[in-house]
Scaffold this motif. Structure first.
Motif, short mmCIF file in Angstrom:
data_model
loop_
_atom_site.label_atom_id
_atom_site.label_comp_id
_atom_site.label_asym_id
_atom_site.label_seq_id
_atom_site.Cartn_x
_atom_site.Cartn_y
_atom_site.Cartn_z
N THR A 56 0.83 -1.28 0.13
CA THR A 56 -0.06 -0.05 -0.16
C THR A 56 0.94 1.11 0.06
O THR A 56 0.62 2.37 -0.80
CB THR A 56 -1.08 -0.05 1.40
OG1 THR A 56 -1.82 -1.11 1.11
CG2 THR A 56 -1.91 1.36 1.29
N LEU A 57 1.79 1.18 0.98
CA LEU A 57 2.72 2.58 0.98
C LEU A 57 3.52 2.77 -0.11
O LEU A 57 3.91 4.05 -0.55
CB LEU A 57 3.73 2.35 2.52
CG LEU A 57 2.72 2.16 3.73
CD1 LEU A 57 3.37 2.21 4.86
CD2 LEU A 57 1.54 3.25 3.89
N PHE A 58 4.10 1.67 -0.72
CA PHE A 58 5.08 2.06 -1.82
C PHE A 58 4.43 1.67 -3.22
O PHE A 58 5.41 1.50 -4.05
CB PHE A 58 6.22 1.01 -1.45
CG PHE A 58 6.68 1.08 -0.09
CD1 PHE A 58 6.90 2.46 0.72
CD2 PHE A 58 7.37 -0.13 0.55
CE1 PHE A 58 7.22 2.24 2.07
CE2 PHE A 58 7.86 -0.02 1.93
CZ PHE A 58 7.67 1.43 2.59
N GLY A 59 3.36 1.64 -3.13
CA GLY A 59 2.67 1.57 -4.52
C GLY A 59 2.52 2.71 -5.43
O GLY A 59 3.24 3.91 -5.23
N THR A 60 1.71 2.92 -6.13
CA THR A 60 1.40 3.84 -7.29
C THR A 60 0.87 5.18 -6.56
O THR A 60 0.96 6.15 -7.27
CB THR A 60 0.32 3.57 -8.03
OG1 THR A 60 -1.07 3.03 -7.68
CG2 THR A 60 0.67 2.11 -9.15
N LYS A 61 0.49 5.19 -5.40
CA LYS A 61 0.08 6.31 -4.67
C LYS A 61 1.03 6.81 -3.61
O LYS A 61 0.97 7.80 -2.96
CB LYS A 61 -1.21 6.27 -3.70
CG LYS A 61 -2.28 5.70 -4.53
CD LYS A 61 -3.59 5.83 -3.51
CE LYS A 61 -4.76 5.31 -4.30
NZ LYS A 61 -5.96 5.30 -3.39
N PHE A 62 2.41 6.44 -3.97
CA PHE A 62 3.54 6.93 -3.07
C PHE A 62 3.63 8.38 -3.20
O PHE A 62 4.07 8.99 -1.84
CB PHE A 62 4.92 6.20 -3.59
CG PHE A 62 6.07 6.39 -2.90
CD1 PHE A 62 6.45 5.68 -1.55
CD2 PHE A 62 6.86 7.43 -3.23
CE1 PHE A 62 7.54 5.72 -0.93
CE2 PHE A 62 8.17 7.65 -2.46
CZ PHE A 62 8.27 6.76 -1.47
N GLU A 63 3.86 9.01 -4.41
CA GLU A 63 3.98 10.40 -4.42
C GLU A 63 3.00 11.30 -3.55
O GLU A 63 3.43 12.24 -3.14
CB GLU A 63 4.23 10.91 -5.90
CG GLU A 63 4.68 12.19 -6.48
CD GLU A 63 4.90 12.42 -7.54
OE1 GLU A 63 5.53 13.57 -7.95
OE2 GLU A 63 4.54 11.91 -8.46
N SER A 64 1.59 10.89 -3.79
CA SER A 64 0.71 11.60 -3.10
C SER A 64 0.83 11.48 -1.71
O SER A 64 0.59 12.36 -0.88
CB SER A 64 -0.96 10.86 -3.52
OG SER A 64 -1.14 9.90 -3.28
N TYR A 65 0.99 10.02 -1.14
CA TYR A 65 1.38 10.03 0.08
C TYR A 65 2.60 10.65 0.78
O TYR A 65 2.61 11.44 1.91
CB TYR A 65 1.65 8.58 0.48
CG TYR A 65 0.37 7.57 0.41
CD1 TYR A 65 -0.82 8.03 0.34
CD2 TYR A 65 0.83 6.35 0.39
CE1 TYR A 65 -1.80 7.09 0.35
CE2 TYR A 65 -0.23 5.24 0.02
CZ TYR A 65 -1.58 5.92 0.13
OH TYR A 65 -2.45 4.90 -0.21
N LEU A 66 3.46 11.21 -0.15
CA LEU A 66 4.57 11.89 0.12
C LEU A 66 4.41 13.33 0.32
O LEU A 66 4.88 13.81 1.17
CB LEU A 66 5.73 11.54 -0.67
CG LEU A 66 7.01 12.45 -0.60
CD1 LEU A 66 7.95 12.10 0.58
CD2 LEU A 66 8.00 12.27 -1.93
N ASN A 67 3.57 13.94 -0.51
CA ASN A 67 3.32 15.07 -0.65
C ASN A 67 1.99 15.79 0.30
O ASN A 67 1.71 16.98 0.49
CB ASN A 67 2.92 15.73 -2.06
CG ASN A 67 4.29 15.59 -2.84
OD1 ASN A 67 5.07 16.54 -2.69
ND2 ASN A 67 4.34 14.71 -3.51
N GLN A 68 1.37 14.66 0.97
CA GLN A 68 0.28 15.23 1.94
C GLN A 68 0.89 15.68 3.17
O GLN A 68 2.09 15.63 3.58
CB GLN A 68 -0.53 13.81 2.16
CG GLN A 68 0.04 12.93 3.48
CD GLN A 68 -0.77 11.80 3.65
OE1 GLN A 68 -1.23 11.28 2.90
NE2 GLN A 68 -1.14 11.70 5.03
N LYS A 69 0.03 16.80 3.82
CA LYS A 69 0.56 17.38 5.03
C LYS A 69 0.53 16.20 6.23
O LYS A 69 -0.42 15.62 6.25
CB LYS A 69 -0.18 18.65 5.31
CG LYS A 69 -0.39 19.55 4.31
CD LYS A 69 -1.19 20.87 4.66
CE LYS A 69 -1.01 21.98 3.58
NZ LYS A 69 -1.72 22.96 3.85
#
Length: 260
Positions: A222-235
């Motif tokens: 979940t963490l390192f999949g395709t949503k990685f960049e959005s998780y990285l940039n969330q506050k």
């Protein structure tokens, strides 16, 4: 049995390793020196030879430096491929390979290939046999010399450091040797993300999901999949972070599930 083995400083210089008793540290080195090409060793024999006790092995197992496969103390070194890179055409299968893969199907085992120099079945050369070497004369040094340059080794990726960080923050127990996990991490590094980016994603989602119904998604896929960049940039969440560093380190119950 190979005459040479190596050890990675990333393992033996880590706080997790150095916090163990010296007797457990010494046993780890002896197990590594005597392990076969799949990282499997008969620990009971080595313990008898060096005067180690079962508590030394229990500590190694509790710290996940080894996995004890059966009651005869046949043992797998979990960071074997971090310590040793064995050529497929020199690799000899462990006699315990089938048992290893049955108990630890995620273990990263190298499949042997025919010898590159002879084309014959795999195995290390005899002491009096040497692989033919190509000598370069001065007239061959130039653009043709590129033909003889060794292939660049694939850069090492910090799989273990990332998964150890996730396990510490999310109180999970994922393995860095799982193929799917390594594939995801490798894909993100190819996209030019850094180690700090992985830690930031873990911090962001642990702060948001831990102790909620979403905690089950604190996992590599979940963490390192395709949503990685959005998780990285969330506050980052402003909630209070919890730290359980070395929690349970001295709790004898960590030994309860060991097979001996």
């Amino acid at each position: 049995m190979a005459q040479r083995r190596m050890f990675s400083n990333r393992i033996t210089n880590s706080a997790k390793f150095l916090k163990m008793p010296l007797s457990s540290q010494a046993l780890y080195f002896h197990l590594g020196l005597h392990a076969d090409d799949d990282g499997v060793v008969e620990a009971f024999t080595i313990m008898r030879q060096v005067g180690a006790v079962e508590d030394d092995l229990r500590i190694l197992a509790a710290k996940e430096f080894v996995v004890v496969l059966n009651k005869d103390l046949v043992t797998y070194i979990t960071d074997w491929n971090e310590n040793n890179r064995i050529r497929a055409d020199r690799k000899v299968d462990s006699i315990y390979k089938n048992m290893l893969l049955k108990i630890l199907p995620e273990a990263e085992v190298i499949n042997p290939k025919p010898r590159a120099d002879t084309g014959k079945p795999t195995g290390r050369p005899l002491d009096n046999k040497w692989t033919a070497q190509v000598r370069l004369g001065k007239d061959r040094l130039g653009k043709d010399s590129k033909t003889y340059s060794p292939a660049k080794a694939e850069p090492h990726l910090p799989y273990k450091e990332i998964i150890d960080y996730l396990n510490e923050k999310a109180e999970t127990s994922y393995r860095a040797t799982t193929k799917k996990t390594q594939t995801l991490i490798k894909a993100r590094f190819k996209e030019k993300f850094s180690l700090d980016d992985f830690k930031r994603v873990i911090d962001n989602k642990v702060a948001e999901w831990k102790n909620t119904d979403m905690a089950k998604y604190l996992r590599p896929e979940t963490l390192f999949g395709t949503k990685f960049e959005s998780y990285l940039n969330q506050k980052a969440s402003k909630g209070k972070q919890r730290y359980n560093h070395f929690e349970g380190e001295n709790d004898p119950s960590v030994y309860d599930n060991l097979p001996f």
